[in-house]
Write a protein that holds these residues in place. Structure first.
Motif, short mmCIF file in Angstrom:
data_model
loop_
_atom_site.label_atom_id
_atom_site.label_comp_id
_atom_site.label_asym_id
_atom_site.label_seq_id
_atom_site.Cartn_x
_atom_site.Cartn_y
_atom_site.Cartn_z
N GLY A 12 32.55 -53.89 60.42
CA GLY A 12 33.17 -53.94 61.61
C GLY A 12 34.59 -53.58 61.61
O GLY A 12 35.43 -52.98 62.46
N ILE A 13 35.27 -53.56 60.30
CA ILE A 13 36.75 -53.19 60.27
C ILE A 13 36.74 -51.63 60.24
O ILE A 13 37.55 -51.11 60.78
N ALA A 14 35.62 -50.96 59.64
CA ALA A 14 35.40 -49.46 59.50
C ALA A 14 35.54 -49.04 61.14
O ALA A 14 36.03 -48.04 61.36
N ALA A 15 34.72 -49.90 62.05
CA ALA A 15 34.78 -49.61 63.37
C ALA A 15 36.10 -49.53 63.92
O ALA A 15 36.14 -48.82 65.26
N GLN A 16 37.20 -50.22 63.66
CA GLN A 16 38.17 -49.84 64.16
C GLN A 16 39.25 -48.89 63.79
O GLN A 16 40.54 -48.73 63.95
N GLY A 17 38.60 -48.00 62.84
CA GLY A 17 39.13 -46.75 62.45
C GLY A 17 39.89 -46.79 61.15
O GLY A 17 40.48 -45.95 60.49
N GLU A 18 39.71 -48.14 60.25
CA GLU A 18 40.18 -48.21 59.12
C GLU A 18 39.32 -47.79 57.95
O GLU A 18 38.08 -48.01 57.90
N VAL A 19 39.97 -47.32 57.05
CA VAL A 19 39.30 -46.91 55.66
C VAL A 19 38.77 -48.17 54.78
O VAL A 19 39.75 -48.78 54.50
N VAL A 20 37.54 -48.32 54.25
CA VAL A 20 37.20 -49.37 53.69
C VAL A 20 36.17 -49.07 52.77
O VAL A 20 35.55 -47.97 52.67
N LEU A 21 36.54 -49.99 51.74
CA LEU A 21 35.38 -49.76 50.27
C LEU A 21 34.48 -51.02 50.15
O LEU A 21 35.12 -52.09 49.85
#
Length: 390
Positions: free
Chosen positions: A44-53
């Motif tokens: 869900g955070i990645a869908a906001q355009g943020e890079v996540v790991l």
């Protein structure tokens, strides 16, 4: 500044989303759904355009990829790392600079500078401390998955829960569909709040109306079933209390409770036997709260007493009635906190009447619901079972 997660209930539980630089510990039994919830949240955070790991020391890339496909939780900015050595993890973090990090689980991570095995007290303390130091210095929120022991506590040192900012416990029956995420510590919001989820083939789905979820399938006009309103943090939840009594065939009658404090069950049984003259001493007693919720507060005492009496007399309680009140050893009905908030929720869901402590009944008036005050169990008995007092 906070980062919003894809679950409204989880955001509420955290106090409005993930605080940048915070460290969240999420614990739960194996197979309860921690990894699923974490992967969905990160996606869900990645869908906001943020890079996540997403760092996993328990699963291979192919295993996580299969789950991500099933959950439809992917994206070009969602990265995965299968690694257990903390130094390597930190190197990848410095290279990628993610906006959010998940470590699943902390018990599988180890530091080459510590000689003990992964999962030991020293390793868990050291690795957690270094992850917290990195998170605070970079301003990146981190969610750490934690394994639990047989008694339900987080594996590792007790100091682990003191080091992190937020502690969440995912509860429920791994064979059932309901999951309850409970906040036991939160430096950025209130504690003892819960979020309710339902497991489906597409992962965990939040329940925006948990009271309706807990009451779904409730039998109507069946003896031994009573509804009460429990408080979970600041949220009122309507739950069903079920009781079954039957003459024992054993030298010592059995007492079993699921979702209700066992010591309170013994107190309520003793008070009902002594003050009402109902011979429960030779009865096997089983009390259950469906849905996997634990109701520990004394406000549910009256509903347990009514459910016991209803089952013993084989007379159903009005399905549109809720019962609230603490039961004392003298058979008295004592006041409960947040009475107006509880009754407002009951009225919103269509309940027509409520048995409450008399001392509080005189002070409140809720549109749409009839307030019935009672001072003792005897009074309650006469009002709920007027034709079956003997």
């Amino acid at each position: 500044m906070r980062i919003e997660l894809p679950f409204r209930e989880l955001n509420r539980l955290l106090g409005g989303g993930l605080v940048r630089g915070s460290v969240v510990l999420m614990s739960g039994e194996p197979g309860i759904g921690k990894s699923t919830l974490l992967l969905q949240s990160l996606a869900g955070i990645a869908a906001q355009g943020e890079v996540v790991l997403y760092v996993s020391g328990e699963e291979s890339p192919s295993q996580v990829s299969m789950r991500a496909e099933r959950l439809k939780a992917g994206g070009e900015s969602l990265y995965f790392l299968s690694e257990t050595e903390l130094g390597q993890i930190i190197s990848h973090l410095d290279e990628l600079s993610p906006a959010a990090l998940v470590v699943d689980s902390i018990q599988t991570v180890h530091s080459a500078e510590i000689l003990s095995a992964a999962g030991s007290v020293a390793q868990v303390r050291e690795c957690t401390g270094l992850i917290i130091q990195w998170a605070k210095s970079k301003g990146v929120p981190v969610i750490i998955a934690g394994q639990v022991t047989k008694d339900g506590t987080v594996a590792g040192p007790r100091a682990l829960e003191h080091l992190v900012d937020v502690v969440l416990n995912l509860e429920g029956d791994s064979l059932g569909v309901y999951r309850i995420l409970r906040s036991t510590k939160n430096r950025f919001g209130s504690t003892n709040e819960i979020a309710v989820f339902q497991m489906s083939e597409h992962g965990l789905e939040e329940a925006l109306e948990p009271s309706m979820l807990f009451l779904s399938g409730r039998p109507v006009n069946v003896p031994g079933s009573v509804v009460t309103v429990a408080m979970e943090g600041s949220r009122p939840l309507l739950v069903e209390v079920q009781a079954l009594t039957s003459t024992t065939v054993f030298p010592q009658p059995r007492r079993t409770s699921t979702g209700i404090d066992f010591q309170r069950l013994l107190l309520i049984t003793a008070a009902s036997t002594k003050r009402l003259g109902i011979p429960l001493g030779n009865q096997d007693i089983i009390v259950n709260v469906p849905g996997g919720l634990r109701v520990a507060e004394p406000a549910s005492d009256l509903s347990v007493a009514l459910a016991l009496i209803s089952s013993y007399k084989n007379v159903a309680v009005d399905s549109q009635l809720v019962a609230l009140g603490e039961v004392g050893l003298g058979g008295e009905i004592r006041a409960v906190p947040h009475i107006e908030k509880r009754l407002t929720e009951a009225a919103r869901l269509g309940f027509k009447s409520a048995i409450v402590p008399r001392v509080q009944a005189e002070e409140i008036e809720i549109p749409g619901i009839k307030i019935i005050g009672s001072s003792t169990l005897g009074e309650v008995l006469g009002k709920v079972f007027p034709e079956n007092i003997d």
